[in-house]
Design a protein around this motif. Structure first.
Motif, PDB file in Angstrom:
ATOM      1  N   ARG A   1      27.392  -1.212   5.345  1.00  0.00           N
ATOM      2  CA  ARG A   1      28.261  -0.848   6.481  1.00  0.00           C
ATOM      3  C   ARG A   1      29.492  -0.067   5.987  1.00  0.00           C
ATOM      4  N   THR A   2      30.035  -0.470   4.854  1.00  0.00           N
ATOM      5  CA  THR A   2      31.224   0.210   4.314  1.00  0.00           C
ATOM      6  C   THR A   2      30.882   1.622   3.838  1.00  0.00           C
TER       7      THR A   2
ATOM      8  N   CYS B   1      32.592   5.027   5.254  1.00  0.00           N
ATOM      9  CA  CYS B   1      33.178   6.097   4.428  1.00  0.00           C
ATOM     10  C   CYS B   1      32.537   7.442   4.770  1.00  0.00           C
ATOM     11  N   ALA B   2      31.232   7.434   4.980  1.00  0.00           N
ATOM     12  CA  ALA B   2      30.548   8.681   5.359  1.00  0.00           C
ATOM     13  C   ALA B   2      31.074   9.180   6.703  1.00  0.00           C
ATOM     14  N   ARG B   3      31.255   8.285   7.633  1.00  0.00           N
ATOM     15  CA  ARG B   3      31.801   8.649   8.956  1.00  0.00           C
ATOM     16  C   ARG B   3      33.219   9.220   8.825  1.00  0.00           C
ATOM     17  N   LEU B   4      34.082   8.519   8.083  1.00  0.00           N
ATOM     18  CA  LEU B   4      35.482   8.942   7.983  1.00  0.00           C
ATOM     19  C   LEU B   4      35.592  10.328   7.353  1.00  0.00           C
ATOM     20  N   ARG B   5      34.737  10.580   6.402  1.00  0.00           N
ATOM     21  CA  ARG B   5      34.758  11.859   5.697  1.00  0.00           C
ATOM     22  C   ARG B   5      34.029  12.949   6.504  1.00  0.00           C
TER      23      ARG B   5
ATOM     24  N   TRP C   1      21.407   3.154   4.975  1.00  0.00           N
ATOM     25  CA  TRP C   1      22.631   2.912   5.755  1.00  0.00           C
ATOM     26  C   TRP C   1      23.421   4.211   5.929  1.00  0.00           C
ATOM     27  N   ILE C   2      23.508   4.980   4.852  1.00  0.00           N
ATOM     28  CA  ILE C   2      24.271   6.237   4.899  1.00  0.00           C
ATOM     29  C   ILE C   2      23.536   7.278   5.724  1.00  0.00           C
TER      30      ILE C   2
ATOM     31  N   GLN D   1      29.608  -7.431  -3.222  1.00  0.00           N
ATOM     32  CA  GLN D   1      29.953  -7.816  -4.592  1.00  0.00           C
ATOM     33  C   GLN D   1      31.119  -6.985  -5.134  1.00  0.00           C
ATOM     34  N   GLY D   2      31.811  -6.298  -4.197  1.00  0.00           N
ATOM     35  CA  GLY D   2      33.010  -5.549  -4.576  1.00  0.00           C
ATOM     36  C   GLY D   2      32.699  -4.100  -4.888  1.00  0.00           C
ATOM     37  N   ILE D   3      33.493  -3.195  -4.290  1.00  0.00           N
ATOM     38  CA  ILE D   3      33.281  -1.772  -4.579  1.00  0.00           C
ATOM     39  C   ILE D   3      34.586  -1.140  -5.055  1.00  0.00           C
ATOM     40  N   ALA D   4      34.456  -0.110  -5.871  1.00  0.00           N
ATOM     41  CA  ALA D   4      35.602   0.715  -6.273  1.00  0.00           C
ATOM     42  C   ALA D   4      35.402   2.072  -5.615  1.00  0.00           C
ATOM     43  N   VAL D   5      36.399   2.508  -4.861  1.00  0.00           N
ATOM     44  CA  VAL D   5      36.320   3.778  -4.129  1.00  0.00           C
ATOM     45  C   VAL D   5      37.290   4.764  -4.780  1.00  0.00           C
TER      46      VAL D   5
END
Ligand SMILES: C[S@@+](CC[C@H](N)C(=O)[O-])C[C@H]1O[C@@H](n2cnc3c(N)ncnc32)[C@H](O)[C@@H]1O
Length: 222
Positions: A45-46, A50-54, A72-73, A214-218
């Protein structure tokens, strides 16, 4: 799989949606059955967010497995958008293609079998969104292979960088030791600390960590 936030937060995140469709649900069941490490719905979902926001049109993923995160993307890409899936396992990629066909998303995807890092080096950007979900030990190499192909304002998202419940747990003491130059207590601590250290010094990028899945770094290209 332990959560990085409370159970109540998990319920609300799911309530907010959008949620998995029939094919994503089937992939989740397969992952559980086979013990295959997909990113899970929170990160899926995240990634879509991010794809939507960009307003993303071009996406590259290192380590696609059978296509769960990419699916998902792909759902939120415009009709003329493209997501490039990569994996060294031809069987998994063939399964990804079949799921994409069934979900009427195959026209937005390419499927390349081989070493994801070599494929990233050869990839023609610019990319709006890049996902790193190959071996964590190779994230720094993956980041370096693709960074120049990321569009200004685009992002590189690395999965699985905060979880503590693996066989090789991240601990405060272990991370502090590694970051102050002592040997890491395990390979995972070495890899995660090296990635954070690397992206925090990467010119032209600004990195944020988020406790979903499990945590992401953006890392945003600025
Ligand atoms: C965590 S799984 C990917 C899961 C997928 N992103 C998802 O959430 O549905 C990691 C995948 O990366 C692949 N992989 C790891 N290192 C790779 C490399 N250097 N080149 C290509 N594939 C790689 C593995 O074969 C595996 O399928």
């Amino acid at each position: 799989m332990a959560r990085l936030h409370s159970d109540a937060v998990a319920v609300l995140l799911e309530l907010a949606g959008p949620n998995a469709d029939e094919i994503l649900t089937e992939m989740e069941q397969r992952a559980t059955r086979e013990g295959f490490p997909i990113v899970g719905a929170e990160v899926g979902r995240t990634l879509a967010l991010c794809a939507r926001l960009r307003g993303a049109k071009t996406v590259f993923e290192l380590g696609s497995g059978f296509g769960y995160s990419a699916y998902w993307i792909a759902r939120v890409l415009p009709e003329d958008g493209t997501i490039n899936l990569t994996d060294r396992d031809a069987g998994l990629l063939a399964d990804a293609e079949a799921y994409f066909e069934r979900g009427s998303l195959a026209q937005k995807a390419t499927f390349a079998q081989g070493d994801a890092i070599s494929l990233a080096r050869e990839a023609r950007g610019p990319f709006d969104l890049v996902v790193l979900d190959h071996d964590t030990a190779d994230y720094v190499e993956g980041f370096e292979a693709i960074r120049d192909a990321v569009a200004p304002g685009g992002v590189i998202i690395a999965d699985n960088v905060l979880s503590t419940d693996t066989e090789q747990p991240l601990t405060p003491a272990g991370l502090e030791a590694k970051l102050s130059g002592e040997p890491a207590p395990n390979e995972r601590t070495r890899a995660v600390a090296a990635y954070f250290d690397h992206v925090s010094h990467a010119d032209g990028f600004e990195t944020y960590a988020l406790p979903f899945g499990q945590g992401i770094a953006v890392s945003c290209r600025i």
